[in-house]
Design an enzyme around this catalytic site. Sequence first.
Site, PDB file in Angstrom:
ATOM      1  N   LYS A  79      36.137  37.308  45.941  1.00 44.79           N
ATOM      2  CA  LYS A  79      37.408  37.219  45.211  1.00 44.79           C
ATOM      3  C   LYS A  79      38.523  37.548  46.202  1.00 44.79           C
ATOM      4  O   LYS A  79      38.375  38.471  47.017  1.00 44.79           O
ATOM      5  CB  LYS A  79      37.390  38.214  44.051  1.00 44.79           C
ATOM      6  CG  LYS A  79      38.614  38.152  43.150  1.00 44.79           C
ATOM      7  CD  LYS A  79      38.477  39.099  41.960  1.00 44.79           C
ATOM      8  CE  LYS A  79      39.628  38.978  40.981  1.00 44.79           C
ATOM      9  NZ  LYS A  79      39.440  39.849  39.795  1.00 44.79           N
ATOM     10  N   SER A 154      39.814  37.408  35.334  1.00 44.87           N
ATOM     11  CA  SER A 154      40.602  36.934  36.445  1.00 44.87           C
ATOM     12  C   SER A 154      39.769  36.437  37.630  1.00 44.87           C
ATOM     13  O   SER A 154      40.287  35.744  38.488  1.00 44.87           O
ATOM     14  CB  SER A 154      41.528  38.050  36.940  1.00 44.87           C
ATOM     15  OG  SER A 154      40.774  39.150  37.429  1.00 44.87           O
ATOM     16  N   SER A 178      37.212  41.185  33.788  1.00 50.51           N
ATOM     17  CA  SER A 178      37.351  40.069  34.724  1.00 50.51           C
ATOM     18  C   SER A 178      36.108  39.687  35.519  1.00 50.51           C
ATOM     19  O   SER A 178      36.155  38.702  36.259  1.00 50.51           O
ATOM     20  CB  SER A 178      38.481  40.348  35.706  1.00 50.51           C
ATOM     21  OG  SER A 178      39.700  40.101  35.082  1.00 50.51           O
TER      22      SER A 178
HETATM   23  N1  GLN Z   1      42.270  39.867  31.187  1.00 42.92           N
HETATM   24  C1  GLN Z   1      42.600  41.238  31.429  1.00 42.92           C
HETATM   25  C2  GLN Z   1      44.004  41.335  31.962  1.00 42.92           C
HETATM   26  O1  GLN Z   1      44.640  40.343  31.994  1.00 42.92           O
HETATM   27  C3  GLN Z   1      41.617  41.842  32.374  1.00 42.92           C
HETATM   28  C4  GLN Z   1      41.838  41.458  33.782  1.00 42.92           C
HETATM   29  C5  GLN Z   1      40.877  42.101  34.732  1.00 42.92           C
HETATM   30  O2  GLN Z   1      39.820  42.599  34.356  1.00 42.92           O
HETATM   31  N2  GLN Z   1      41.264  42.119  35.979  1.00 42.92           N
HETATM   32  O3  GLN Z   1      44.477  42.347  32.332  1.00 42.92           O
END
Ligand code: GLN
Length: 496
Positions: A79, A154, A178
């Site tokens: 990532k 994400s 995410s």
């Molecule tokens: N979807 C969640 C957010 O937008 C979690 C994102 C994540 O785990 N980085 O914050």
Amino acid sequence: MSLTRKSAAELGRLIASGETSAVEVAQAHLDRITSVEPKVKAFLHVDAETTLRQAREVDDRIARGEALGPLAGVPIAHKDVFTTVDMPTTAGSRILAGWRPPYDATITRRLREAGLVFLGKANMDEFAMGSSTENSAYGPTGNPWDVSRVAGGSSGGSAAAVAAYEAPLSTGTDTGGSIRQPAAVTGIVGMKPTYGGSSRYGVIAFASSLDTPGPFARNVLDAALLHEAFSGHDPYDATSIDAPVPPVVEAARQGDVAGLRVGVVKEFGGEGYQPGVVARFHETVEVLESLGAKVVEVSCPSFGYALPAYYLIAPSECSSNLARFDAMRYGMRVGDDGTRSAEEVMALTRAAGFGPEVKRRIMLGTYALSSGYYDAYYGQAQKVRTLIARDFEAAFHQVDVLISPTTPTTAFPIGERVDDPMAMYLADLCTIPTNLAGNAAISVPCGLADEDGLPVGLQIMAPVLGDDRCYRVGAAVERALAERWGGDLLSKAPAL
Ligand code: GLN
């Protein structure tokens, strides 16, 4: 069978025994990337030369008889939030376009030392804020099952790369879901370790009390091997746990649930859940019962408040963490023409460098932390966080693991939720409580929804430092369902 279809464990064995080489395996994956990337768009950065140089070095180390781990020579995608000295790191943001970090994250350094070969940097929502990878400044990633749909977020690029056979392994970060959510919607395995079980050093921060790096793989054992390879206490991370790494690989090999007490979270189901998701979940509960697990329903009454608490805490922490992008130290700088003050340059840079979701979160967080509102918002959310941790504590007195669907729905079409942040936030309904409490959870594939033929994930949650239980139950489910499907779920995906 093509090298790109093999598991990471198998590739590691073939390389160690000399039946193939790290270079050959890397080249096969680079070729796959060339052929499917125009559709999937999982990567922000691929650099064949650097990858092949790394692979040659590993082959040399193996030839010299160096004792490397079981994943030596196996390729991996990272990532784009993990710093890498030999590849740029952007966190999916324009503000860091082309930035070359001066050092490796602990996780990337450890994996390099263990002989893993880096294929490139994977697409992600900007600063890991999002549930679909559509908040990336560089465009969305397609779901390998249907490229007109999201790959989740994400860490959508990391999940898509593995599901599309571009990489056998990848890294991600899970702040609110995410890793687990994109794993679920692309039909692969994704694990959020116990908070503090995986180092955050060199991982660009979103919400420091929640951010948890973890592995993606196409099967449970591969995920456990990667988990073990990067884990262990890190003195560079003040929140790193100084305790033995849970026996995740052993648990993944064992995969036995006889006599295990499994709790179904009562609050996760019903309205807002896609029927095909619910149906696959219930079938999997039956599978666990048939394997000898004792399944009971468990109530976690505060879980319903997790989402609002998270959307105060995460933006609050991000508003503080992202203050470092000030146009002075690194990254983009706009309007520095000798006529403007530092403040003006900072404001112009942040206005041009951050996308709308990041700006929304910074504003929300700054407001929630402001002196007049701190107690009403941030303070309240922290209290809810304690209640959620207590729900988990009470539940784990009754059962060994908790289970739920990983996501309320399967992968949604690209574009469907971009203008509706509330709908987007709901994708993490089931995953967020675990981040707030800091315990471990995994997502493993549990079938295809009848409505759309898209993958459904099972979430298995375990207590703090009970990561091995996630792998143990995940492996049992994986094995039982593979018998039913006559192979793994990904083999049912349409060819790209
Ligand atoms: N979807 C969640 C957010 O937008 C979690 C994102 C994540 O785990 N980085 O914050």
